[in-house]
Design a protein around this motif. Structure first.
Motif, PDB file in Angstrom:
ATOM      1  N   SER A  83       0.649  -1.347  -0.097  1.00 25.45           N
ATOM      2  CA  SER A  83       0.049  -0.189   0.401  1.00 25.45           C
ATOM      3  C   SER A  83       1.090   1.307   0.051  1.00 25.45           C
ATOM      4  CB  SER A  83      -1.031  -0.041   1.122  1.00 25.45           C
ATOM      5  OG  SER A  83       0.013   0.277   2.678  1.00 25.45           O
ATOM      6  N   HIS A 147      -8.108  -1.660  11.391  1.00 24.80           N
ATOM      7  CA  HIS A 147      -7.691  -2.071   9.888  1.00 24.80           C
ATOM      8  C   HIS A 147      -8.980  -1.990   8.768  1.00 24.80           C
ATOM      9  CE1 HIS A 147      -6.380  -5.551   6.790  1.00 24.80           C
ATOM     10  NE2 HIS A 147      -7.374  -6.252   7.918  1.00 24.80           N
ATOM     11  N   ARG A 150      -9.227   1.678   7.100  1.00 21.70           N
ATOM     12  CA  ARG A 150      -8.584   1.427   6.503  1.00 21.70           C
ATOM     13  C   ARG A 150      -9.089   1.134   4.874  1.00 21.70           C
ATOM     14  NH1 ARG A 150      -4.175  -0.957   4.151  1.00 21.70           N
ATOM     15  NH2 ARG A 150      -4.186  -2.776   4.982  1.00 21.70           N
ATOM     16  N   GLY A 151     -10.564   0.300   6.058  1.00 24.89           N
ATOM     17  CA  GLY A 151     -10.866  -0.460   4.193  1.00 24.89           C
ATOM     18  C   GLY A 151     -12.422  -0.131   3.830  1.00 24.89           C
ATOM     19  N   SER A 153     -14.559  -0.271   6.067  1.00 22.68           N
ATOM     20  CA  SER A 153     -15.818  -0.726   6.674  1.00 22.68           C
ATOM     21  C   SER A 153     -16.538  -0.020   7.886  1.00 22.68           C
ATOM     22  CB  SER A 153     -14.977  -2.508   6.779  1.00 22.68           C
ATOM     23  OG  SER A 153     -14.693  -2.786   5.435  1.00 22.68           O
ATOM     24  N   SER A 156     -18.545  -2.944  10.413  1.00 24.17           N
ATOM     25  CA  SER A 156     -17.169  -4.335  10.377  1.00 24.17           C
ATOM     26  C   SER A 156     -17.960  -4.687  11.588  1.00 24.17           C
ATOM     27  CB  SER A 156     -16.190  -3.701  10.105  1.00 24.17           C
ATOM     28  OG  SER A 156     -15.181  -5.113  10.676  1.00 24.17           O
ATOM     29  N   LEU A 209      -9.994   6.997   3.429  1.00 20.43           N
ATOM     30  CA  LEU A 209     -10.157   6.476   3.673  1.00 20.43           C
ATOM     31  C   LEU A 209     -11.796   5.346   4.098  1.00 20.43           C
ATOM     32  CD1 LEU A 209      -6.210   5.290   4.836  1.00 20.43           C
ATOM     33  CD2 LEU A 209      -6.962   5.189   2.577  1.00 20.43           C
ATOM     34  N   SER A 210     -11.760   6.020   5.052  1.00 23.64           N
ATOM     35  CA  SER A 210     -12.829   4.987   5.844  1.00 23.64           C
ATOM     36  C   SER A 210     -14.243   5.500   4.846  1.00 23.64           C
ATOM     37  CB  SER A 210     -13.298   5.473   7.557  1.00 23.64           C
ATOM     38  OG  SER A 210     -13.153   7.295   6.923  1.00 23.64           O
ATOM     39  N   ARG A 212     -14.409   4.614   1.703  1.00 23.94           N
ATOM     40  CA  ARG A 212     -13.833   4.328   0.517  1.00 23.94           C
ATOM     41  C   ARG A 212     -13.857   5.542  -0.170  1.00 23.94           C
ATOM     42  NH1 ARG A 212     -17.001  -1.714   0.648  1.00 23.94           N
ATOM     43  NH2 ARG A 212     -16.256  -2.356   2.576  1.00 23.94           N
TER      44      ARG A 212
END
Length: 290
Positions: A83, A147, A150-151, A153, A156, A209-210, A212
């Protein structure tokens, strides 16, 4: 009769155990993170992973990689091939599951002090019969939230179990740890509190990032703004624009030709330029409308 196939989850556990033995033999400090290293209180059943993840003391990374190479591992992706954070290198083995060797964790900006802090509060769990150091429960909550953020999600289960279901005392402990290791902005992004950090350098990056964000231009600008030095800003911009030869080779099954690399560079540059122009025009219209 076909040879029995070892379940992937078992292979990952063996990789964790093998890395721990190599670390102890080589004088390397490492923490086992994610996957089977996660505390049962933060998961429901067996966690699904595609590789084993370890976080290594930065000064010990080269020593660990050398020990892994001597043990039959090969580097699939270098830190520079990953990344834009350049935080992890992927190594593979003919029998064991792949390993991501982390020299840092995206969202934690405290450098060597951050690892010292996580290492000081470690405890051990048994993975494949080997005692493996893992972060404290609070640190595991932090890593899972970062994590997921950053994706992009934000819904989640990791965030729900690590933050939503946490007590006020557990949240206070988590926020104190984030302050100590330089992860306040990233934690805020994962817990719906990012607006309170709009004056911090990493705000724009963790927002894109958060959420998307799909605009290459917005992502590029946010990453460049978040880079701590002018040299780091240039390196980040180059990383995001120049095609990654090693990843192209993995995708193609052979080294890319000069023509293919040039075509990929042209395509990424053109798309990024178009989005950047549109972004600047929108910003200009917004300023005129004020």
């Amino acid at each position: 009769m076909d040879d029995p196939v070892m379940p992937w989850s078992v292979g990952i556990r063996f990789s964790h155990a093998t890395l721990q033995v190599l670390a102890e033999d080589s004088g390397v400090d490492l923490l086992h993170v994610k996957g089977p290293a996660v505390d049962d209180r933060l998961t429901e059943g067996e966690r699904q992973s595609i590789d084993a993840d370890v976080l290594v003391r930065p000064a010990h990374v080269d020593r660990l990689v050398a020990a892994m190479h001597a043990h039959g591992w090969t580097t699939m992706y270098r830190f520079e091939d990953g990344s834009a954070f350049e935080h992890a290198s992927t190594l593979v083995h003919g029998v064991l599951a792949p390993v991501d060797v982390h020299r840092s964790f995206p969202g934690i900006d405290g450098g060597d002090h951050a690892f010292d802090r996580l290492w000081a509060d470690r405890h051990t769990v048994s993975i494949a019969g080997i005692a493996c150091p893992v972060p404290s429960l609070a640190a595991q909550r932090l890593l899972l939230i970062l994590h997921a953020a950053r994706g992009g999600s934000l819904g989640s289960p990791d965030i729900r179990r690590s933050w939503d279901d946490a007590s006020e005392q557990e949240r206070e402990e988590l926020m104190a740890l984030a302050r100590d290791v330089g992860a306040e902005v990233a934690l805020a992004a994962g817990t719906g509190r990012l607006a309170a950090f709009d004056d911090r350098p990493g705000h724009d990056l963790w927002r894109v990032l958060s959420t998307r964000e799909t605009s290459r231009a917005r992502i590029l600008l946010a990453r460049v703004r978040a880079a701590p030095t002018r040299r780091a800003k240039v390196r980040t911009a180059v990383h995001l624009v120049v095609p990654n030869r090693r990843r192209m080779e993995t995708r193609l099954g052979r080294p890319p030709t000069t023509r293919e690399v040039a075509a990929a560079y042209f395509s990424r540059s053109r798309a990024g330029t178009h989005e950047l122009v549109a972004l600047l025009r929108a910003a200009a219209r917004e300023r005129r409308g004020r």
